[in-house]
Design an enzyme around this catalytic site. Structure first.
Site, short mmCIF file in Angstrom:
data_model
loop_
_atom_site.label_atom_id
_atom_site.label_comp_id
_atom_site.label_asym_id
_atom_site.label_seq_id
_atom_site.Cartn_x
_atom_site.Cartn_y
_atom_site.Cartn_z
N ASP A 170 2.56 2.99 -2.92
CA ASP A 170 3.54 2.85 -4.19
C ASP A 170 3.18 3.66 -5.17
O ASP A 170 2.20 3.65 -5.84
CB ASP A 170 3.01 1.37 -4.78
CG ASP A 170 4.03 1.04 -5.79
OD1 ASP A 170 4.92 1.54 -6.09
OD2 ASP A 170 3.19 -0.15 -6.58
N SER A 173 2.31 2.13 -9.05
CA SER A 173 1.14 1.55 -9.64
C SER A 173 0.06 2.57 -9.17
O SER A 173 0.11 3.20 -8.27
CB SER A 173 0.88 0.12 -9.00
OG SER A 173 1.14 0.06 -7.59
N ASN A 175 -3.40 0.97 -8.40
CA ASN A 175 -4.76 0.20 -7.67
C ASN A 175 -4.57 -0.19 -6.36
O ASN A 175 -3.08 -0.14 -5.79
CB ASN A 175 -4.64 -1.18 -8.55
CG ASN A 175 -5.17 -0.92 -9.89
OD1 ASN A 175 -4.64 -0.70 -10.79
ND2 ASN A 175 -6.50 -1.28 -10.13
N TRP A 177 -5.03 -3.01 -3.37
CA TRP A 177 -5.49 -4.45 -3.41
C TRP A 177 -5.09 -4.97 -1.95
O TRP A 177 -4.15 -4.61 -1.48
CB TRP A 177 -5.28 -5.37 -4.45
CG TRP A 177 -3.47 -5.54 -4.73
CD1 TRP A 177 -2.83 -5.21 -5.67
CD2 TRP A 177 -3.03 -6.59 -3.85
NE1 TRP A 177 -1.41 -5.26 -5.58
CE2 TRP A 177 -1.46 -6.51 -4.46
CE3 TRP A 177 -3.13 -7.31 -2.93
CZ2 TRP A 177 -0.27 -7.08 -4.00
CZ3 TRP A 177 -1.73 -8.11 -2.54
CH2 TRP A 177 -0.63 -8.00 -2.87
N TYR A 213 3.03 -9.80 -11.76
CA TYR A 213 4.43 -9.72 -11.09
C TYR A 213 5.48 -10.56 -11.57
O TYR A 213 5.01 -11.55 -12.32
CB TYR A 213 4.10 -9.49 -9.57
CG TYR A 213 3.37 -8.35 -9.05
CD1 TYR A 213 3.69 -7.14 -9.07
CD2 TYR A 213 2.12 -8.68 -8.74
CE1 TYR A 213 2.99 -6.10 -8.71
CE2 TYR A 213 1.26 -7.68 -8.07
CZ TYR A 213 1.57 -6.29 -7.92
OH TYR A 213 1.06 -5.35 -7.66
N ASP A 355 9.60 6.13 -7.92
CA ASP A 355 8.88 4.87 -7.63
C ASP A 355 9.10 4.76 -6.07
O ASP A 355 9.93 3.83 -5.60
CB ASP A 355 9.19 3.91 -8.53
CG ASP A 355 8.41 2.41 -8.21
OD1 ASP A 355 7.56 2.57 -7.19
OD2 ASP A 355 8.51 1.52 -8.91
N THR A 358 9.76 0.71 -4.57
CA THR A 358 11.07 -0.13 -4.67
C THR A 358 12.05 0.79 -4.08
O THR A 358 12.34 1.73 -3.89
CB THR A 358 11.65 -0.22 -6.27
OG1 THR A 358 13.00 -0.84 -6.29
CG2 THR A 358 11.80 1.07 -6.93
#
Length: 464
Positions: A170, A173, A175, A177, A213, A355, A358
């Protein structure tokens, strides 16, 4: 006469005494023999026990030789297994020598996925919250079978030994996780969870982590461990172990977690990104990464994610990229110099973001309205433009770095299944209430993109 009688008695007594003495000797010999036999049996029994518990030198050598042969067989088996595993990795990963300092890994893609209206709305909610925007809310919340922003995934390993995860790469963003061991939400139970106790390289951090989110907050704690992507190992990489994943979006997703590839300035808790650590630890020789996506055909492979190189010639047919500077470090933002539909100029210079998280393309409101007027489609209150799948759509032209990038008009149409089971088409360009473009998979699928951290620029090349 009396004398003869005495002599006779003495003789009888002597005979009796001698007979008894002889009998005692015989009995004594028999007793000794029995004791000797018992002793011999005990010795033999003790020898057998000793033989079982302590082999002779010859036996010990035999055991050692057997173990040695078994060890050799195990080593050969392990070597063969490693060789097979290496071949398997080579078949899916375009690895190169360490001296080159780059590597790549395949992206997985759902070929036959058809979005539902709820898929579309959940994804828009996901994006609107990410970029701090809002749009008209819609009704209807159905459990997702999948979501449109989850089609392209890749593999990532964390820990020692490796714990494997499927993640969403992605660029919107920053991070990393994955589900943690204490997460009991349905989204975690249906996906692979990270277990720190199973990793010898795990380092506790404990700092709270949260990302908002559209359908809820993802919460957890930070940790550090070795993270491996495409065979590249980054030590002491900070990531998050989730404790709460209430989002319906993540319950039905095909990925376990997210691999953020944006700049550190938008990283939650100012965590140093994976690409930053790759560069600072000299894991890659060039501080760049590239993404090429593809769709159609029968292969599940959906393209490639390359770290440390711009060589995507297998997808572009060349290494000729058109570069444009990043206008603001955070998202991968640049100046989209112009946009055309057919021969009609729709807009001039506008800011845009690439991005990979998406599947949609979002346009500023004024541009979105102009596009829909040209298309003659039906605009809904939630920002979609519906049309017949047979409708002819003019080509789209994006002007970047002084060069025109043309997207065939038929690629603008996305199939969507309605709540009544009908399949219709919508425009890939949607309204998110933003004043900038968001170029998602519908764009990247046709133009390989290079993200150059060192030179602070983005490059584009048409996919062949």
């Amino acid at each position: 006469m009396r004398l003869k009688l005495l002599l006779f008695c003495a003789l009888v007594c002597l005979i009796v005494v001698l007979t008894e003495g002889r009998q005692r000797k015989v009995n004594s010999r028999r007793s000794l023999g029995l004791r000797q036999q018992r002793a011999q049996r005990n010795v033999r029994h003790g020898s057998r026990l000793a033989a079982r518990s302590r082999p002779s030198r010859g036996n010990r050598l035999s055991v050692v030789n057997k173990r040695s042969r078994r060890s050799q067989r195990n080593r050969k088996t392990n070597a063969n297994a490693k060789a097979k595993a290496s071949k398997a990795r080579a078949s899916t990963t375009q690895s190169v020598s360490n001296d080159s300092g780059y590597t790549s890994l395949p992206l997985d893609f759902q070929q036959n996925f058809v979005r539902t209206t709820n898929n579309l709305r959940f994804e828009k909610s996901f994006l609107a919250t990410r970029y701090g925007q809002s749009f008209t809310t819609t009704t209807g919340k159905t459990a997702l079978r999948n979501t449109a922003n989850m089609e392209y995934t890749c593999k990532m390993n964390i820990g020692t030994p490796k714990q494997s995860f499927t993640v969403l790469p992605d660029t919107g963003s920053s991070n990393i996780w994955v589900p943690g061991p204490k997460c009991t939400d349905k989204a975690c139970k249906t996906h692979t969870r990270y277990h720190p106790g199973r990793s010898s390289t795990y380092i506790k951090d404990g700092k709270a982590f949260a990302i908002t989110y559209g359908s809820g907050n993802v919460k957890g704690t930070l940790a550090r461990d070795t993270v491996r992507v495409a065979g590249l190992a980054v030590t002491n990489q900070t990531f998050a172990m989730t404790k709460k994943e209430p989002c319906t979006t993540f319950t039905a997703s095909n990925f376990d977690g997210i691999l953020g590839l944006g700049f550190r300035s938008i990283s939650v808790d100012n965590v140093k990104t994976l690409v930053q650590n790759m560069c600072s630890q000299n894991v890659i020789s060039n501080c760049v990464f590239s993404i090429c996506m593809k769709g159609g055909g029968s292969s599940k492979r959906g393209g490639v994610l390359v770290f440390g190189s711009t060589d995507t010639s297998a997808y572009t047919g060349s290494e000729a990229y058109t570069y444009t500077p990043v206008t603001k470090k955070g998202y991968w933002q640049f100046d989209l110099q112009g946009f055309y539909m057919g021969d009609t100029k729709v807009s001039g210079s506008t800011q845009a973001i690439v991005d990979s998280g998406t599947s949609l393309i979002a346009a500023p409101k004024s541009i979105f309205n102009k596009i829909n007027k040209i298309l003659g489609c039906t605009v809904t209150s939630s920002g979609e433009c519906w049309m017949s799948c047979a409708k002819k759509v003019p080509d789209l032209t994006f002007v970047i770095g002084g060069k025109k990038f043309v997207l065939a008009g038929n690629k603008l149409k996305l199939k969507v299944r309605t709540t009544k089971g009908h399949t219709i088409c919508i425009s890939a360009v949607s309204d998110m209430g933003t004043n900038f473009w968001i170029l998602g998979d519908a764009f990247i699928r046709h133009f390989c993109t290079v993200f150059d951290v060192t030179r602070n620029r983005i490059g584009f090349a048409a996919s062949s």
